[in-house]
Structure formats: C-alpha cells, structure tokens
Design a protein around this motif. Structure first.
Motif, mmCIF file in Angstrom:
data_model
loop_
_atom_site.group_PDB
_atom_site.id
_atom_site.type_symbol
_atom_site.label_atom_id
_atom_site.label_comp_id
_atom_site.label_asym_id
_atom_site.label_seq_id
_atom_site.Cartn_x
_atom_site.Cartn_y
_atom_site.Cartn_z
ATOM 1 N N ASN A 141 0.767 -1.074 -0.121
ATOM 2 C CA ASN A 141 -0.143 0.149 -0.289
ATOM 3 C C ASN A 141 0.834 1.338 0.453
ATOM 4 O O ASN A 141 0.581 2.699 -0.790
ATOM 5 C CB ASN A 141 -1.572 -0.127 0.902
ATOM 6 C CG ASN A 141 -1.673 -1.033 1.421
ATOM 7 O OD1 ASN A 141 -2.766 -1.043 -0.386
ATOM 8 N ND2 ASN A 141 -2.230 -1.708 2.189
ATOM 9 N N VAL A 142 1.819 1.457 0.644
ATOM 10 C CA VAL A 142 2.587 2.552 1.077
ATOM 11 C C VAL A 142 3.287 2.078 -0.445
ATOM 12 O O VAL A 142 4.148 3.595 -1.046
ATOM 13 C CB VAL A 142 4.121 2.417 1.916
ATOM 14 C CG1 VAL A 142 4.820 3.184 2.409
ATOM 15 C CG2 VAL A 142 2.952 2.336 3.099
ATOM 16 N N ARG A 143 4.196 1.691 -1.173
ATOM 17 C CA ARG A 143 4.751 1.627 -2.153
ATOM 18 C C ARG A 143 4.396 2.142 -3.117
ATOM 19 O O ARG A 143 4.733 2.762 -4.166
ATOM 20 C CB ARG A 143 5.946 0.642 -2.433
ATOM 21 C CG ARG A 143 5.239 -1.016 -3.276
ATOM 22 C CD ARG A 143 6.239 -1.972 -2.103
ATOM 23 N NE ARG A 143 6.781 -2.053 -3.406
ATOM 24 C CZ ARG A 143 8.245 -1.790 -2.964
ATOM 25 N NH1 ARG A 143 9.364 -2.477 -1.908
ATOM 26 N NH2 ARG A 143 9.309 -1.741 -4.428
ATOM 27 N N GLY A 144 3.161 1.495 -3.978
ATOM 28 C CA GLY A 144 2.261 1.677 -4.523
ATOM 29 C C GLY A 144 1.886 2.787 -4.654
ATOM 30 O O GLY A 144 1.569 3.666 -6.214
ATOM 31 N N LEU A 145 1.514 3.522 -3.408
ATOM 32 C CA LEU A 145 1.341 4.807 -3.471
ATOM 33 C C LEU A 145 2.170 6.195 -4.080
ATOM 34 O O LEU A 145 2.146 6.825 -4.687
ATOM 35 C CB LEU A 145 0.469 5.643 -2.087
ATOM 36 C CG LEU A 145 0.586 6.811 -1.543
ATOM 37 C CD1 LEU A 145 -0.768 6.926 -0.673
ATOM 38 C CD2 LEU A 145 1.050 8.080 -1.630
ATOM 39 N N PHE A 146 3.533 6.057 -3.551
ATOM 40 C CA PHE A 146 4.704 6.468 -4.512
ATOM 41 C C PHE A 146 4.253 6.285 -5.576
ATOM 42 O O PHE A 146 5.602 7.382 -5.797
ATOM 43 C CB PHE A 146 5.878 6.987 -3.196
ATOM 44 C CG PHE A 146 5.486 6.928 -1.662
ATOM 45 C CD1 PHE A 146 5.742 7.996 -1.920
ATOM 46 C CD2 PHE A 146 5.827 6.628 -0.970
ATOM 47 C CE1 PHE A 146 5.378 8.741 -0.023
ATOM 48 C CE2 PHE A 146 5.774 6.771 1.375
ATOM 49 C CZ PHE A 146 5.457 8.219 0.883
ATOM 50 N N GLN A 147 4.746 5.254 -6.275
ATOM 51 C CA GLN A 147 4.623 4.912 -7.315
ATOM 52 C C GLN A 147 3.595 5.625 -8.022
ATOM 53 O O GLN A 147 4.622 6.738 -8.819
ATOM 54 C CB GLN A 147 5.007 3.184 -7.549
ATOM 55 C CG GLN A 147 6.518 2.397 -6.705
ATOM 56 C CD GLN A 147 6.600 1.080 -7.168
ATOM 57 O OE1 GLN A 147 5.598 0.330 -6.864
ATOM 58 N NE2 GLN A 147 6.805 0.293 -7.161
ATOM 59 N N GLN A 148 2.563 5.684 -7.683
ATOM 60 C CA GLN A 148 1.610 6.410 -8.797
ATOM 61 C C GLN A 148 1.675 7.445 -8.711
ATOM 62 O O GLN A 148 1.562 8.701 -9.371
ATOM 63 C CB GLN A 148 0.438 5.457 -7.704
ATOM 64 C CG GLN A 148 -0.983 6.771 -8.126
ATOM 65 C CD GLN A 148 -2.439 6.195 -7.989
ATOM 66 O OE1 GLN A 148 -1.944 6.361 -6.639
ATOM 67 N NE2 GLN A 148 -3.481 6.145 -8.740
ATOM 68 N N GLU A 149 2.065 8.528 -7.368
ATOM 69 C CA GLU A 149 2.376 9.201 -7.202
ATOM 70 C C GLU A 149 3.722 10.534 -7.796
ATOM 71 O O GLU A 149 3.705 11.973 -7.975
ATOM 72 C CB GLU A 149 2.313 10.059 -5.254
ATOM 73 C CG GLU A 149 0.858 9.836 -5.232
ATOM 74 C CD GLU A 149 -0.240 10.607 -5.466
ATOM 75 O OE1 GLU A 149 0.515 11.948 -5.864
ATOM 76 O OE2 GLU A 149 -1.373 10.629 -5.591
ATOM 77 N N LEU A 150 4.541 9.321 -7.488
ATOM 78 C CA LEU A 150 5.866 10.022 -7.478
ATOM 79 C C LEU A 150 6.722 9.660 -8.505
ATOM 80 O O LEU A 150 8.400 9.589 -9.538
ATOM 81 C CB LEU A 150 6.849 10.245 -6.420
ATOM 82 C CG LEU A 150 6.492 11.390 -5.521
ATOM 83 C CD1 LEU A 150 7.024 10.763 -3.835
ATOM 84 C CD2 LEU A 150 6.025 11.986 -6.074
ATOM 85 N N GLY A 151 6.549 8.495 -9.350
ATOM 86 C CA GLY A 151 7.228 7.839 -10.689
ATOM 87 C C GLY A 151 7.360 8.535 -11.079
ATOM 88 O O GLY A 151 8.436 8.172 -12.145
ATOM 89 N N ASP A 152 6.696 9.492 -11.943
ATOM 90 C CA ASP A 152 7.654 10.052 -12.902
ATOM 91 C C ASP A 152 7.676 11.610 -13.027
ATOM 92 O O ASP A 152 7.821 12.140 -14.025
ATOM 93 C CB ASP A 152 6.289 9.857 -14.403
ATOM 94 C CG ASP A 152 5.039 10.750 -13.444
ATOM 95 O OD1 ASP A 152 5.177 11.089 -12.843
ATOM 96 O OD2 ASP A 152 4.196 10.553 -14.763
#
Length: 389
Positions: free
Chosen positions: A253-264
């Motif tokens: 849940n944590v890693r998915g959120l940061f990947q979604q918000e900051l991945g690009d």
C-alpha cells in the motif's frame, strides 16, 4: 567446614530478543559488548517478525542469531504474532534457562519477550526504556507495547533524561533506571560507511543537494501519505538542484502510492529498501531528511543532519527540543515551508546541524553490559559507568 573444591558458578546467560531490522541494528552493539564480556554470555534469539528484512539486517551488522524462530506469516496481525511469539519464546526459555532477557524498544517481539520472560520469573531488561507519546493510537501499537514492557522490566535502560523522567513519573523506582544513552549512536559510530554503495543506483544520483525521504507508519497511510508525496513534488519543483532519494517500504500500500504519485517525477529516485550501510552513507550525503521513522529521528542528529518529522507527535521530543528537528506532520504547506527554510537559509541550516546530539556519546552498549554484569554476577565488583547528559 566441608572439604573439597568450591562449586563452580555457571556464567549467567542473557537472552537477547530481536525480530525487526531496527532491533537488530540497535542491539548489535549490545550483543558485541556482551559477547566480549568474561562475566556473562549471550544468546541472540530472532523471532522472525519481519523475516524478509531480518536476513539482510544481520548481514549488515555482521551477526548471526543463535536461535531462529521464523514466526512471521503473511498479513499477520499484532495479536496473532504476539500469541505465537509468547508460546515459542516460552519454549526457548524453558530449554535454555537464561538468567536475564533483554528486549529493545516497542515491537511485538519486545512485548512478547517481556511477557514470556515474566511468566518464567526471568528478569527483563528494557533497552530504550521510557519513550512515551502519551497516545495509544500514535504510534499504534508501539505505545502500548512499550508500556507493557515497562511494567515487566527490572532494568530500565533509559536513553535520555526525558525518558528517565517519564519512568519516574510512572512510579518506577530510581534504582531500577539507568541512563545509558541510545544504542543507535553506538551503531552509527561502529558502521563502516567508507565502502562503495551496494545499490549502484545511488551512484547515479547527480551531485547537488539531497533529501532523504521515508514514510511508512500505519497512522500516515492513505491520504496523509499522499500529502507527503505532494509535498515532495512541490519541493523538487521549487529547488532546482534538489535530488530526492525515497526508499520504498515493502508494504504494498505504501510503495504503490509513492510509485503512483512520484514515479514519473524528475529528480525523485524511488529505490528498493537500502542496506543499513547504504542508508547511513545517504544520511551523510543528505542536506535534509523528511521521515516518519522513529529511528531516523535518532540517526539524523547522530550524523549532524536536520530532520522534518512527518508525524503529529513524537516519543522522541529531545530532537525537537535541542533544535535538530521540526515536527511538521503531513500538512504539505507546512512541510514545504519548513523544508525551504532549511534549504534556503544558511543560518537556519547551520543552527540545526551544530546542536549537540541528545541521544548520547556512543557508549550505551558498554554501560548496559556493565550494569548487567554487576547485577547478575554476585561476586563481581565492577564499576558501573554513568551517563551525564
């Protein structure tokens, strides 16, 4: 008077309970000191609470557990893990018969270790005793765990005057409280950070100012963590030379959120969890730390770096009181405001990085070992080191 040789006293054994990466890191200096002692022996028991991170943590500190329980299960609840852990540790204590049990901090493993030892009438030592947020929900369940351990403990190894005073206010007798400093300072000083980065992606981070960002706490998950990500995005937009290193927590849940918000997001480097040597190297290279981690609140001032604490309250108020950290919660506006103040005002930055470390001098593990030697060895006449803060 009876004849014959005097009975040979058995060397007291101390069982050291660890189950998470922070416990391994913070207890490693204590284990080294106990193993170097000629008066006591040491048995390291790993509960496997965070199995995936434990193997690497033991490698990082150069230790091997004597007993591995591997109690972790998928999607485990604190209550289910504590129940399994108490039963398993009770068997360990019944077979090994330690003269003392040492637990650290506020984990489920520490809570279970203290309870199992108490039911076996084995005295408990609590490393990092006396920390309090005074709110069972923040952090949860850690505040409950540390209170339970505090009731069970015979030796309270308090890291600071603040934690000592918390224990005194709760009625713990003065003679059971020992102000030792925090073993994290020992761990930081003992870790070799001269080696190259193990994670080669860190070599690819361009030169410039660096922010280390971590977030994982249960109370921050969801919209609050999304606010942290928004603050990070605004910071890199506002500071042209700022690079961000953000190790992703294993929680999906944590890693998915940061990947979604900051991945690009340019200049934001999302990485897998770092080894402890790599983490300390990043800390040394960083200009600023933003974190909701308890450990980083201690490590940041130990390497002279300012920290913004991404929590509404902290059980480590010393870092705020001395001026090494600022409590900002998860409000993006406040995070950005305080971060820009540190990054853009040399006076603010210099003031925060030159304060004395409130967590001690790196000799906590030696003090803890001497106290245990003095307490467990009836014939020992050993001076007990005192901590002056």
């Amino acid at each position: 008077m009876r004849g014959g040789a005097p009975a040979v006293r058995a060397t007291p054994n101390v069982a050291v309970i660890v189950g998470t990466r922070p416990e391994v890191i913070k207890m490693a200096p204590v284990v080294r000191a106990l193993r170097a002692s000629t008066s006591v022996t040491c048995t390291v028991v790993s509960t496997g609470q965070h199995r995936d991170l434990l193997v690497r943590a033991f490698e990082d500190v150069g230790l091997v557990p004597d007993i591995e329980l591997s109690l972790m299960t998928e999607n485990q609840s604190p209550s289910a893990f504590v129940a399994r852990c108490i039963t398993a540790l009770d068997d360990v204590f019944a077979q090994n018969k330690p003269q003392a049990v040492l637990v650290q901090g506020d984990t489920s493993s520490a809570c279970a270790g203290a309870m199992a030892a108490t039911w076996r009438s084995i005295p408990v030592g609590h490393v990092e005793a006396g920390l309090r947020s005074f709110n069972f929900q923040e952090p949860f369940p850690e505040e409950f765990h540390r209170r339970v351990v505090g009731v069970a403990a015979q030796w309270h190894f308090a890291p600071t005057p603040e934690s000592r005073d918390n224990l005194l206010r709760e009625g713990v007798p003065m003679h059971r409280i020992f102000m030792t400093g925090n073993t994290i300072v020992d761990a930081v000083k003992q870790m070799d950070v001269s080696r190259p980065f193990e994670n080669r992606l860190l070599d690819a981070v361009p030169e410039g100012r660096l922010a280390l960002v971590t977030a994982h706490r249960r109370e921050n998950q969801g919209e609050s963590m999304r606010d942290i990500a928004r603050a990070v995005k605004r910071l890199v937009a506002a500071v042209a030379d700022l690079q961000v290193v953000l190790p992703l927590h294993p929680n999906p849940n944590v890693r998915g959120l940061f990947q979604q918000e900051l991945g690009d997001t340019p200049r934001v480097h999302l990485l897998e969890p770092l080894s402890y040597p790599d983490l300390l190297k990043v800390l040394h290279k960083s200009t600023i730390i933003l974190s909701d981690s308890g450990g980083l609140q201690e490590e940041a001032p130990s390497v002279g770096r300012p920290i913004l604490i991404l929590r509404e309250r902290t059980e480590r108020p010393e870092v705020v009181q001395v001026g090494a950290g600022i409590l900002v919660g998860t409000d993006p506006d406040l995070i950005v405001k305080e971060a820009l103040s540190i990054l853009c005002d040399p006076v603010v930055y210099e003031r925060m990085v030159t304060v004395p470390n409130p967590f001690g001098d790196g000799k906590a593990s030696a003090r803890i070992t001497e106290i245990l030697e003095s307490s467990l060895c009836e014939e020992a006449d050993l001076p007990v080191m005192s901590m002056v803060l």
